[in-house]
Write a protein that holds these residues in place. Structure first.
Motif, mmCIF file in Angstrom:
data_model
loop_
_atom_site.group_PDB
_atom_site.id
_atom_site.type_symbol
_atom_site.label_atom_id
_atom_site.label_comp_id
_atom_site.label_asym_id
_atom_site.label_seq_id
_atom_site.Cartn_x
_atom_site.Cartn_y
_atom_site.Cartn_z
ATOM 1 N N GLU A 44 0.719 -1.042 -0.134
ATOM 2 C CA GLU A 44 0.010 -0.050 -0.154
ATOM 3 C C GLU A 44 0.896 1.297 0.046
ATOM 4 O O GLU A 44 0.780 2.250 -0.877
ATOM 5 N N ASN A 48 1.231 4.331 -2.952
ATOM 6 C CA ASN A 48 1.132 5.803 -2.438
ATOM 7 C C ASN A 48 2.401 6.601 -2.805
ATOM 8 O O ASN A 48 2.155 7.731 -3.078
ATOM 9 N N TYR A 97 -1.697 7.662 -8.604
ATOM 10 C CA TYR A 97 -2.618 6.841 -8.193
ATOM 11 C C TYR A 97 -2.714 6.444 -6.695
ATOM 12 O O TYR A 97 -1.481 6.167 -6.217
ATOM 13 N N THR A 99 -4.179 4.973 -2.774
ATOM 14 C CA THR A 99 -5.127 3.843 -2.299
ATOM 15 C C THR A 99 -4.892 3.706 -0.977
ATOM 16 O O THR A 99 -3.863 3.866 -0.326
ATOM 17 N N ALA A 101 -6.105 0.668 1.759
ATOM 18 C CA ALA A 101 -6.711 -0.697 1.699
ATOM 19 C C ALA A 101 -6.918 -1.240 3.055
ATOM 20 O O ALA A 101 -6.196 -0.892 3.927
ATOM 21 N N MET A 122 -10.503 -1.554 -1.178
ATOM 22 C CA MET A 122 -9.656 -0.355 -1.330
ATOM 23 C C MET A 122 -10.390 0.816 -1.578
ATOM 24 O O MET A 122 -11.586 0.836 -2.286
ATOM 25 N N GLU A 123 -10.339 2.026 -1.110
ATOM 26 C CA GLU A 123 -10.650 3.280 -1.761
ATOM 27 C C GLU A 123 -9.706 3.803 -2.426
ATOM 28 O O GLU A 123 -8.506 4.266 -1.858
ATOM 29 N N ASP A 124 -9.780 3.841 -3.605
ATOM 30 C CA ASP A 124 -8.741 4.477 -4.524
ATOM 31 C C ASP A 124 -8.902 5.718 -5.085
ATOM 32 O O ASP A 124 -10.243 6.319 -5.029
ATOM 33 N N ARG A 135 -12.760 9.183 -7.553
ATOM 34 C CA ARG A 135 -12.580 7.920 -6.685
ATOM 35 C C ARG A 135 -13.239 6.891 -7.147
ATOM 36 O O ARG A 135 -14.252 6.758 -7.760
#
Length: 199
Positions: A44, A48, A97, A99, A101, A122-124, A135
């Motif tokens: 993760e 990021n 990008y 994310t 998780a 996941m919130e992407d 989003r």
């Protein structure tokens, strides 16, 4: 005296019984679970940080990833190539990008405890080159294997709801706006043509 000794033995057994029950109920994979959580947090963080080398360092050299767009990458080189095509260079799709998780449930262990399957959400947040950010809520499933004493991701699958998501909602809104704009334009052209015929 013998009665007192028997009572002490019974008392000692009662005191030790909860310890033995706790030992039986303890998770035999507790250390592995912590190692897997550390592994996923590192993946993760690498996403990021936009650091694909850091990400593939957590994966087996023959790992397979199925991406959100349905493409499949096999092995470190294909994973890196996909990442570079999407996020680097002049023809990239995304500038960035991000994310966040979450683990859905504790991992399930298979075989001799050297294979673990986990899943979560996941919130992407995507930052495309050609439009504003958006989003997306998505899901992931991962299979990891403990190889030479080290946990590594051997397979990861990412997916999202293709029927209900912000992009679909945006496309529907665009259709309504285009339809409404076309109707207004049609009325205006009709009014102008009718007015021209009167004169």
């Amino acid at each position: 005296m013998r009665l007192l000794l028997n009572l002490l033995c019974v008392l000692l057994l009662l005191l030790l019984a909860p310890c033995s029950v706790l030992a039986v109920d303890a998770d035999p994979h507790a250390a592995d679970r912590q190692a897997l959580i550390k592994l996923f947090r590192e993946i993760e963080a690498s996403i990021n940080a936009q650091d694909v080398d850091r990400m593939v360092a957590q994966m087996h050299p023959q790992a397979t990833v199925t991406w959100l767009n349905g493409e499949v990458s096999r092995g470190h080189e294909e994973i890196k190539a996909y990442y570079h095509r999407m996020l680097k260079g002049d023809q990239r799709i995304l500038d960035r990008y991000l994310t966040g998780a979450r683990l859905g449930a504790p991992a399930h262990f298979f075989g001799n405890g050297d294979v673990a399957v986990a899943d979560g959400t996941m919130e992407d947040e995507f930052f495309p080159v050609a439009r504003g950010p958006f989003r997306l809520s998505s899901n992931w499933t991962s299979t990891s294997a403990k190889i030479d004493g080290r946990w590594q991701v051997v397979s990861m699958h990412l997916s999202s709801n293709v029927f209900t998501n912000p992009l679909i909602a945006e496309a529907k809104a665009a259709i309504w706006y285009a339809g409404g704009g076309g109707a207004v334009l049609g009325l205006l052209v009709g009014w102008l043509l009718a007015r021209r015929r009167r004169t």
